[in-house]
Design a protein around this motif. Structure first.
Motif, PDB file in Angstrom:
ATOM      1  N   TYR A  97       0.929  -1.169  -0.026  1.00  0.00           N
ATOM      2  CA  TYR A  97      -0.017  -0.025  -0.039  1.00  0.00           C
ATOM      3  C   TYR A  97       0.871   1.196  -0.019  1.00  0.00           C
ATOM      4  O   TYR A  97       1.894   1.349   0.616  1.00  0.00           O
ATOM      5  N   CYS A  98       0.378   2.240  -0.662  1.00  0.00           N
ATOM      6  CA  CYS A  98       0.975   3.573  -0.735  1.00  0.00           C
ATOM      7  C   CYS A  98       0.312   4.470   0.322  1.00  0.00           C
ATOM      8  O   CYS A  98      -0.939   4.394   0.087  1.00  0.00           O
ATOM      9  N   ALA A  99       0.873   5.209   0.789  1.00  0.00           N
ATOM     10  CA  ALA A  99       0.118   6.185   1.593  1.00  0.00           C
ATOM     11  C   ALA A  99       0.805   7.785   1.738  1.00  0.00           C
ATOM     12  O   ALA A  99       1.927   7.642   1.583  1.00  0.00           O
ATOM     13  N   ALA A 100      -0.257   8.445   1.892  1.00  0.00           N
ATOM     14  CA  ALA A 100       0.329   9.923   2.054  1.00  0.00           C
ATOM     15  C   ALA A 100      -0.111  10.682   3.449  1.00  0.00           C
ATOM     16  O   ALA A 100      -1.319  10.330   3.729  1.00  0.00           O
ATOM     17  N   SER A 101       0.654  11.354   3.871  1.00  0.00           N
ATOM     18  CA  SER A 101       0.119  11.895   5.102  1.00  0.00           C
ATOM     19  C   SER A 101      -0.047  13.487   5.115  1.00  0.00           C
ATOM     20  O   SER A 101       0.219  14.197   4.074  1.00  0.00           O
ATOM     21  N   SER A 102      -1.005  13.805   5.799  1.00  0.00           N
ATOM     22  CA  SER A 102      -1.327  15.424   6.156  1.00  0.00           C
ATOM     23  C   SER A 102      -0.309  16.133   6.887  1.00  0.00           C
ATOM     24  O   SER A 102      -0.481  17.550   6.780  1.00  0.00           O
ATOM     25  N   ARG A 103       0.401  15.511   7.508  1.00  0.00           N
ATOM     26  CA  ARG A 103       1.611  16.009   8.307  1.00  0.00           C
ATOM     27  C   ARG A 103       2.670  16.705   7.300  1.00  0.00           C
ATOM     28  O   ARG A 103       2.678  16.480   6.121  1.00  0.00           O
ATOM     29  N   THR A 104       3.341  17.669   7.643  1.00  0.00           N
ATOM     30  CA  THR A 104       4.543  18.300   6.734  1.00  0.00           C
ATOM     31  C   THR A 104       5.923  17.927   7.343  1.00  0.00           C
ATOM     32  O   THR A 104       6.954  17.994   7.014  1.00  0.00           O
ATOM     33  N   GLN A 105       5.977  17.316   8.905  1.00  0.00           N
ATOM     34  CA  GLN A 105       6.996  17.025   9.464  1.00  0.00           C
ATOM     35  C   GLN A 105       7.447  15.729   9.499  1.00  0.00           C
ATOM     36  O   GLN A 105       6.324  14.796   9.914  1.00  0.00           O
ATOM     37  N   GLY A 106       8.777  15.385   9.524  1.00  0.00           N
ATOM     38  CA  GLY A 106       8.805  13.900   9.949  1.00  0.00           C
ATOM     39  C   GLY A 106       9.083  13.063   8.952  1.00  0.00           C
ATOM     40  O   GLY A 106       8.714  13.206   7.932  1.00  0.00           O
ATOM     41  N   VAL A 107       9.303  11.745   9.288  1.00  0.00           N
ATOM     42  CA  VAL A 107       9.053  10.613   8.356  1.00  0.00           C
ATOM     43  C   VAL A 107       8.348   9.608   9.276  1.00  0.00           C
ATOM     44  O   VAL A 107       8.966   8.513   9.659  1.00  0.00           O
ATOM     45  N   PRO A 108       6.839   9.430   9.429  1.00  0.00           N
ATOM     46  CA  PRO A 108       6.387   8.632  10.287  1.00  0.00           C
ATOM     47  C   PRO A 108       6.436   7.135   9.625  1.00  0.00           C
ATOM     48  O   PRO A 108       6.382   6.848   8.302  1.00  0.00           O
ATOM     49  N   ALA A 109       6.286   6.113  10.838  1.00  0.00           N
ATOM     50  CA  ALA A 109       6.138   4.935  10.406  1.00  0.00           C
ATOM     51  C   ALA A 109       4.921   4.165  10.903  1.00  0.00           C
ATOM     52  O   ALA A 109       5.056   2.785  10.902  1.00  0.00           O
ATOM     53  N   THR A 110       3.973   4.901  11.312  1.00  0.00           N
ATOM     54  CA  THR A 110       2.882   4.224  11.866  1.00  0.00           C
ATOM     55  C   THR A 110       1.641   4.628  10.976  1.00  0.00           C
ATOM     56  O   THR A 110       1.613   5.567  10.441  1.00  0.00           O
ATOM     57  N   THR A 111       0.752   3.374  10.824  1.00  0.00           N
ATOM     58  CA  THR A 111      -0.330   3.679  10.006  1.00  0.00           C
ATOM     59  C   THR A 111      -1.319   4.906  10.358  1.00  0.00           C
ATOM     60  O   THR A 111      -1.799   5.606   9.567  1.00  0.00           O
ATOM     61  N   ASP A 112      -1.455   5.176  11.769  1.00  0.00           N
ATOM     62  CA  ASP A 112      -2.097   6.364  11.921  1.00  0.00           C
ATOM     63  C   ASP A 112      -1.672   7.763  11.510  1.00  0.00           C
ATOM     64  O   ASP A 112      -2.350   8.593  11.825  1.00  0.00           O
ATOM     65  N   SER A 113      -0.411   7.700  11.156  1.00  0.00           N
ATOM     66  CA  SER A 113       0.114   9.112  10.611  1.00  0.00           C
ATOM     67  C   SER A 113      -0.392   9.495   9.164  1.00  0.00           C
ATOM     68  O   SER A 113       0.027  10.434   8.564  1.00  0.00           O
ATOM     69  N   TYR A 114      -0.757   8.411   8.616  1.00  0.00           N
ATOM     70  CA  TYR A 114      -1.146   8.489   7.120  1.00  0.00           C
ATOM     71  C   TYR A 114      -2.597   8.393   6.992  1.00  0.00           C
ATOM     72  O   TYR A 114      -3.322   7.922   7.692  1.00  0.00           O
ATOM     73  N   HIS A 115      -3.016   9.607   6.124  1.00  0.00           N
ATOM     74  CA  HIS A 115      -4.370   9.805   5.962  1.00  0.00           C
ATOM     75  C   HIS A 115      -5.115   9.409   4.554  1.00  0.00           C
ATOM     76  O   HIS A 115      -6.248   9.650   4.464  1.00  0.00           O
ATOM     77  N   TYR A 116      -4.155   9.317   3.687  1.00  0.00           N
ATOM     78  CA  TYR A 116      -4.713   8.817   2.394  1.00  0.00           C
ATOM     79  C   TYR A 116      -4.016   7.282   1.938  1.00  0.00           C
ATOM     80  O   TYR A 116      -2.983   7.584   2.111  1.00  0.00           O
ATOM     81  N   TRP A 117      -4.737   6.698   1.414  1.00  0.00           N
ATOM     82  CA  TRP A 117      -4.239   5.315   1.141  1.00  0.00           C
ATOM     83  C   TRP A 117      -4.656   4.714  -0.341  1.00  0.00           C
ATOM     84  O   TRP A 117      -5.874   5.105  -0.567  1.00  0.00           O
ATOM     85  N   GLY A 118      -3.915   4.061  -0.646  1.00  0.00           N
ATOM     86  CA  GLY A 118      -4.279   3.476  -2.156  1.00  0.00           C
ATOM     87  C   GLY A 118      -5.026   2.026  -1.801  1.00  0.00           C
ATOM     88  O   GLY A 118      -5.107   1.629  -0.685  1.00  0.00           O
ATOM     89  N   GLN A 119      -5.480   1.395  -2.760  1.00  0.00           N
ATOM     90  CA  GLN A 119      -6.044   0.348  -2.564  1.00  0.00           C
ATOM     91  C   GLN A 119      -5.162  -1.024  -2.598  1.00  0.00           C
ATOM     92  O   GLN A 119      -5.607  -2.105  -2.464  1.00  0.00           O
TER      93      GLN A 119
END
Length: 127
Positions: A97-119
């Motif tokens: 899965y590819c995911a994009a975050s709404s955050r602008t800082q850091g390099v998150p590694a947890t699923t709850d840090s990402y807000h947009y996901w592919g199929q």
């Protein structure tokens, strides 16, 4: 409407390579971190790799399964994210899965840090 679409999955023999791509539309994610996760059969979703956006320094983080074998990269001009996977193993078989975050800082590694996901795109490593 924001869309995240993965491509490049398939079936490969152990030791082979695949390159996954992720295209986004509907929003400019160049300033936001993006990442790859995977979920194997009967397993929880697992962090693979992430890369920072232009809004928060420069950074790349790899999960244990990816270290030394996978390479994440992005093209800010085209909003594309890539995952080059080499020396693939049977245990790499999963939906990626590819995911994009709404955050602008850091390099998150947890699923709850990402807000947009592919199929997801299926990667199967088998002889």
């Amino acid at each position: 409407q924001v869309q995240v679409v993965e491509s490049g999955g398939g079936t490969v023999q152990p030791g082979g390579s695949l390159r996954l791509s992720c295209a986004t539309s509907g929003r400019d994610f160049s300033r936001n971190p993006m990442g790859w996760f995977r979920q194997g059969p009967g397993k929880e979703r697992e962090f693979v790799a992430a890369i920072s956006g232009s809004g928060g320094g420069v950074g790349i983080l790899y999960g244990d399964p990816a270290k030394g074998r996978f390479t994440i990269s992005r093209d800010g001009a085209t909003n594309m994210l890539y995952l080059q996977m080499d020396s693939l193993k049977v245990e790499d078989t999963a939906v990626y899965y590819c995911a994009a975050s709404s955050r602008t800082q850091g390099v998150p590694a947890t699923t709850d840090s990402y807000h947009y996901w592919g199929q997801g795109t299926q990667v199967t490593v088998s002889s």
